[in-house]
Design an enzyme around this catalytic site. Structure first.
Site, PDB file in Angstrom:
ATOM      1  N   SER A  66       0.821  -1.216   0.000  1.00 27.12           N
ATOM      2  CA  SER A  66       0.000   0.000   0.000  1.00 27.12           C
ATOM      3  C   SER A  66       0.850   1.260   0.000  1.00 27.12           C
ATOM      4  CB  SER A  66      -0.911   0.018   1.227  1.00 27.12           C
ATOM      5  OG  SER A  66      -1.634  -1.174   1.328  1.00 27.12           O
TER       6      SER A  66
HETATM    7  N1  SAH Z   1      -0.484  -5.129   4.055  1.00 29.92           N
HETATM    8  C1  SAH Z   1       0.274  -5.437   2.866  1.00 29.92           C
HETATM    9  C2  SAH Z   1      -0.459  -5.063   1.590  1.00 29.92           C
HETATM   10  C3  SAH Z   1      -1.357  -6.109   1.243  1.00 29.92           C
HETATM   11  S1  SAH Z   1      -2.118  -6.224  -0.341  1.00 29.92           S
HETATM   12  C4  SAH Z   1       1.628  -4.771   2.864  1.00 29.92           C
HETATM   13  O1  SAH Z   1       1.920  -4.004   3.785  1.00 29.92           O
HETATM   14  O2  SAH Z   1       2.422  -5.057   1.961  1.00 29.92           O
HETATM   15  C5  SAH Z   1      -3.406  -7.310   0.228  1.00 29.92           C
HETATM   16  C6  SAH Z   1      -2.967  -8.701   0.594  1.00 29.92           C
HETATM   17  O3  SAH Z   1      -4.121  -9.369   1.099  1.00 29.92           O
HETATM   18  C7  SAH Z   1      -2.464  -9.512  -0.580  1.00 29.92           C
HETATM   19  O4  SAH Z   1      -1.190 -10.014  -0.303  1.00 29.92           O
HETATM   20  C8  SAH Z   1      -3.491 -10.631  -0.707  1.00 29.92           C
HETATM   21  O5  SAH Z   1      -2.950 -11.872  -1.127  1.00 29.92           O
HETATM   22  C9  SAH Z   1      -4.013 -10.709   0.723  1.00 29.92           C
HETATM   23  N2  SAH Z   1      -5.336 -11.338   0.872  1.00 29.92           N
HETATM   24  C10 SAH Z   1      -6.444 -11.178   0.110  1.00 29.92           C
HETATM   25  N3  SAH Z   1      -7.449 -11.936   0.580  1.00 29.92           N
HETATM   26  C11 SAH Z   1      -6.977 -12.599   1.680  1.00 29.92           C
HETATM   27  C12 SAH Z   1      -7.521 -13.529   2.608  1.00 29.92           C
HETATM   28  N4  SAH Z   1      -8.771 -13.987   2.507  1.00 29.92           N
HETATM   29  N5  SAH Z   1      -6.730 -13.974   3.611  1.00 29.92           N
HETATM   30  C13 SAH Z   1      -5.448 -13.550   3.739  1.00 29.92           C
HETATM   31  N6  SAH Z   1      -4.873 -12.683   2.890  1.00 29.92           N
HETATM   32  C14 SAH Z   1      -5.624 -12.205   1.877  1.00 29.92           C
END
Ligand code: SAH
Length: 219
Positions: A66
């Site tokens: 993000s």
């Molecule tokens: N917080 C992260 C950004 C994440 S992008 C950072 O600081 O880099 C969102 C993430 O959520 C992705 O890696 C995606 O694979 C994950 N995601 C989406 N649905 C999910 C679920 N049901 N359970 C766990 N992770 C999930």
């Protein structure tokens, strides 16, 4: 721990903090955490030069790290206290988890891609963020064994508030998540769990990758 910034790095880091302040981040503990965590270790090699730009960047598995402003804003709106246990859904690079770990006692972070979970686990351990635990699984189900959590942050866009996560929030606890259709307009929502029920506040407009059900079948 990473080396402190030197020379040009220092200017880049000062500019990074200045942008966050100008956009309205005022909590000094949050700004300190943003200053301390070396974002260049959380981005792909190809994007190191843009690590401190205020923009989201691509990471493995088609996901994104993000934008710094959104990380700082969500963190500030979570009103963390040092004794809190926090659940993060969507580990991705581990950057948001590292920020949370500077402000809370313990962070449990769940990721549905094995590749991302493994890389983030190694990265966080190498950098010395020892109060973060990365779990592979479906974050929509939460982590009932380790509930209740004082704070929950979802970093992928949900079309509905996941009920299992509301259930795992402590009374008096806060949860922040991006809510809205996967390819449409989303906004951050803060939910407060009270004895009398749930309070929901609409915050700023955002754009996040989708929260998808189940552990990813791909690596
Ligand atoms: N917080 C992260 C950004 C994440 S992008 C950072 O600081 O880099 C969102 C993430 O959520 C992705 O890696 C995606 O694979 C994950 N995601 C989406 N649905 C999910 C679920 N049901 N359970 C766990 N992770 C999930």
């Amino acid at each position: 721990m990473p080396k402190p910034p030197t020379g040009d790095d220092k200017v880049v880091r000062m500019q990074f903090l200045l942008v966050l302040r100008q956009r309205g981040i005022g909590d000094t503990a949050v700004l300190r955490a943003m200053d301390e965590v070396p974002r260049e270790h959380f981005v792909e090699n190809a994007f190191v030069d843009a690590a401190y730009a205020d923009q989201a960047l691509p990471i493995a598995c088609g996901q994104t790290i993000s934008q710094p402003y959104v990380v700082a804003y969500m963190t500030e709106q979570l009103r963390l206290q040092p004794q809190h246990r926090v659940l993060e859904i969507g580990t991705g690079s581990g950057y948001q988890a590292a920020i949370l770990s500077r402000l809370a006692r313990e962070v449990i972070s769940v990721e549905r891609y094995r590749t991302l979970a493994n890389a983030a686990r190694i990265r966080l351990a190498t950098l010395g963020y020892n109060n973060v635990e990365v779990l592979l699984g479906d974050g929509v189900a939460g982590v009932p064994d380790k509930a209740p959590f004082d704070r929950i942050m979802i970093t992928a866009a949900a079309e509905n508030v996941p009920e299992a996560l509301v259930a795992q929030l402590a009374e008096g606890g806060l949860m922040i998540l991006p809510l809205g259709p996967h390819n449409g307009s989303q906004h951050l929502v803060r939910i407060t769990k009270r004895e009398t029920g749930l309070e929901q506040e609409k915050l700023i407009g955002v754009r996040f990758v989708p929260l998808l059900p189940g552990q990813a079948r791909e690596l």
